[in-house]
Write a protein that holds these residues in place. Structure first.
Motif, mmCIF file in Angstrom:
data_model
loop_
_atom_site.group_PDB
_atom_site.id
_atom_site.type_symbol
_atom_site.label_atom_id
_atom_site.label_comp_id
_atom_site.label_asym_id
_atom_site.label_seq_id
_atom_site.Cartn_x
_atom_site.Cartn_y
_atom_site.Cartn_z
ATOM 1 N N ALA A 35 0.831 -1.210 0.000
ATOM 2 C CA ALA A 35 0.000 0.000 0.000
ATOM 3 C C ALA A 35 0.864 1.259 0.000
ATOM 4 O O ALA A 35 0.611 2.196 -0.755
ATOM 5 C CB ALA A 35 -0.945 -0.007 1.203
ATOM 6 N N GLN A 36 1.914 1.264 0.822
ATOM 7 C CA GLN A 36 2.799 2.425 0.876
ATOM 8 C C GLN A 36 3.553 2.592 -0.442
ATOM 9 O O GLN A 36 3.754 3.710 -0.913
ATOM 10 C CB GLN A 36 3.806 2.275 2.029
ATOM 11 N N GLY A 37 3.961 1.481 -1.044
ATOM 12 C CA GLY A 37 4.700 1.533 -2.302
ATOM 13 C C GLY A 37 3.881 2.093 -3.447
ATOM 14 O O GLY A 37 4.352 2.955 -4.199
ATOM 15 N N ILE A 38 2.657 1.615 -3.584
ATOM 16 C CA ILE A 38 1.829 2.106 -4.696
ATOM 17 C C ILE A 38 1.403 3.545 -4.443
ATOM 18 O O ILE A 38 1.320 4.352 -5.376
ATOM 19 C CB ILE A 38 0.644 1.174 -5.011
ATOM 20 N N ASN A 39 1.172 3.905 -3.191
ATOM 21 C CA ASN A 39 0.857 5.287 -2.865
ATOM 22 C C ASN A 39 2.034 6.197 -3.206
ATOM 23 O O ASN A 39 1.861 7.270 -3.787
ATOM 24 C CB ASN A 39 0.485 5.417 -1.380
ATOM 25 N N MET A 40 3.246 5.751 -2.885
ATOM 26 C CA MET A 40 4.442 6.531 -3.202
ATOM 27 C C MET A 40 4.601 6.688 -4.720
ATOM 28 O O MET A 40 4.916 7.773 -5.207
ATOM 29 C CB MET A 40 5.686 5.847 -2.617
ATOM 30 N N ALA A 41 4.345 5.623 -5.471
ATOM 31 C CA ALA A 41 4.434 5.702 -6.935
ATOM 32 C C ALA A 41 3.406 6.694 -7.481
ATOM 33 O O ALA A 41 3.720 7.517 -8.355
ATOM 34 C CB ALA A 41 4.221 4.318 -7.551
ATOM 35 N N HIS A 42 2.195 6.647 -6.959
ATOM 36 C CA HIS A 42 1.159 7.580 -7.414
ATOM 37 C C HIS A 42 1.505 9.017 -7.023
ATOM 38 O O HIS A 42 1.228 9.949 -7.777
ATOM 39 C CB HIS A 42 -0.204 7.173 -6.858
ATOM 40 N N ASN A 43 2.113 9.198 -5.848
ATOM 41 C CA ASN A 43 2.563 10.539 -5.469
ATOM 42 C C ASN A 43 3.611 11.051 -6.455
ATOM 43 O O ASN A 43 3.609 12.230 -6.827
ATOM 44 C CB ASN A 43 3.162 10.532 -4.057
ATOM 45 N N ARG A 44 4.508 10.164 -6.877
ATOM 46 C CA ARG A 44 5.546 10.541 -7.861
ATOM 47 C C ARG A 44 4.891 10.946 -9.188
ATOM 48 O O ARG A 44 5.321 11.906 -9.817
ATOM 49 C CB ARG A 44 6.526 9.391 -8.107
ATOM 50 N N ILE A 45 3.881 10.200 -9.614
ATOM 51 C CA ILE A 45 3.165 10.577 -10.847
ATOM 52 C C ILE A 45 2.644 11.991 -10.719
ATOM 53 O O ILE A 45 2.828 12.830 -11.612
ATOM 54 C CB ILE A 45 2.011 9.597 -11.157
ATOM 55 N N GLN A 46 1.958 12.284 -9.606
ATOM 56 C CA GLN A 46 1.380 13.614 -9.399
ATOM 57 C C GLN A 46 2.480 14.679 -9.431
ATOM 58 O O GLN A 46 2.344 15.688 -10.109
ATOM 59 C CB GLN A 46 0.631 13.649 -8.064
ATOM 60 N N GLU A 47 3.590 14.447 -8.719
ATOM 61 C CA GLU A 47 4.689 15.430 -8.659
ATOM 62 C C GLU A 47 5.306 15.670 -10.037
ATOM 63 O O GLU A 47 5.503 16.814 -10.437
ATOM 64 C CB GLU A 47 5.786 14.931 -7.725
ATOM 65 N N ILE A 48 5.618 14.599 -10.740
ATOM 66 C CA ILE A 48 6.273 14.727 -12.048
ATOM 67 C C ILE A 48 5.352 15.412 -13.047
ATOM 68 O O ILE A 48 5.764 16.313 -13.781
ATOM 69 C CB ILE A 48 6.720 13.340 -12.563
ATOM 70 N N LEU A 49 4.096 14.990 -13.082
ATOM 71 C CA LEU A 49 3.183 15.551 -14.060
ATOM 72 C C LEU A 49 2.738 16.975 -13.723
ATOM 73 O O LEU A 49 2.331 17.719 -14.609
ATOM 74 C CB LEU A 49 1.973 14.630 -14.252
ATOM 75 N N ASN A 50 2.826 17.348 -12.457
ATOM 76 C CA ASN A 50 2.541 18.745 -12.086
ATOM 77 C C ASN A 50 3.446 19.700 -12.849
ATOM 78 O O ASN A 50 3.045 20.808 -13.180
ATOM 79 C CB ASN A 50 2.726 18.968 -10.579
ATOM 80 N N THR A 51 4.670 19.275 -13.137
ATOM 81 C CA THR A 51 5.609 20.130 -13.863
ATOM 82 C C THR A 51 5.262 20.220 -15.345
ATOM 83 O O THR A 51 5.774 21.089 -16.048
ATOM 84 C CB THR A 51 7.052 19.620 -13.720
#
Length: 155
Positions: free
Chosen positions: A137-153
């Motif tokens: 759960a923590q791993g997939i949440n972290m991956a989804h957070n990375r998607i949000q951060e990267i795509l925000n740019t």
């Protein structure tokens, strides 16, 4: 801290339902799953192959600083519907989990928000439960957070 990615795992079933809302346009989120450069960024792995089409396939690989392969995954894409749906198998080398089936559906909420719905089916209840004992759960949440951060740019 509450995880933004939600995982529903019913007792006695061999599947999971994973949902996450993103503050991103639908088309941008879909690119995170379809463009090798973006996949590499949020997964932190090398994309050796990514054929985004029906009967396409993919291969991911991560090596340590000495060049030793520490993660390798591959699968077949069974359905690829632009900005709507990706159905694929997912298999990691050297782990006891077996092949899983992933159905990823991309849903527009507003012009600037969307939702990812993943239905993941495992070979057995035991294999699914084995995965859930990991910090999954923590791993997939972290991956989804990375998607949000990267795509925000890229918005």
């Amino acid at each position: 801290m509450e995880l933004k990615t939600k995982i529903n795992a019913e007792d006695g079933k061999q599947d999971l339902v994973i949902t996450r809302e993103f503050d991103l346009p639908l088309e941008l989120l879909f690119k995170a799953y379809a463009e090798p450069e973006l996949v590499e960024q949020w997964m932190g792995t090398k994309v050796l192959k990514l054929e985004c089409k029906k009967h396409g396939s993919y291969e991911f690989e991560t090596s340590d600083a000495k060049g030793n392969v520490v993660f390798k995954a591959n699968g077949v894409i069974h359905e690829f519907s632009q900005n709507r749906k990706i159905t694929r198998t997912f298999e990691m080398d050297n782990v006891p989990f077996g092949v899983q089936l992933e159905i990823c559906e991309f849903e527009r909420v507003t012009d600037n928000t969307c939702k990812l719905n993943m239905h993941v089916i495992y070979e057995s209840v035991a294999k699914r439960d084995q995965v859930l004992k990991l910090p999954f759960a923590q791993g997939i949440n972290m991956a989804h957070n990375r998607i949000q951060e990267i795509l925000n740019t890229l918005k």
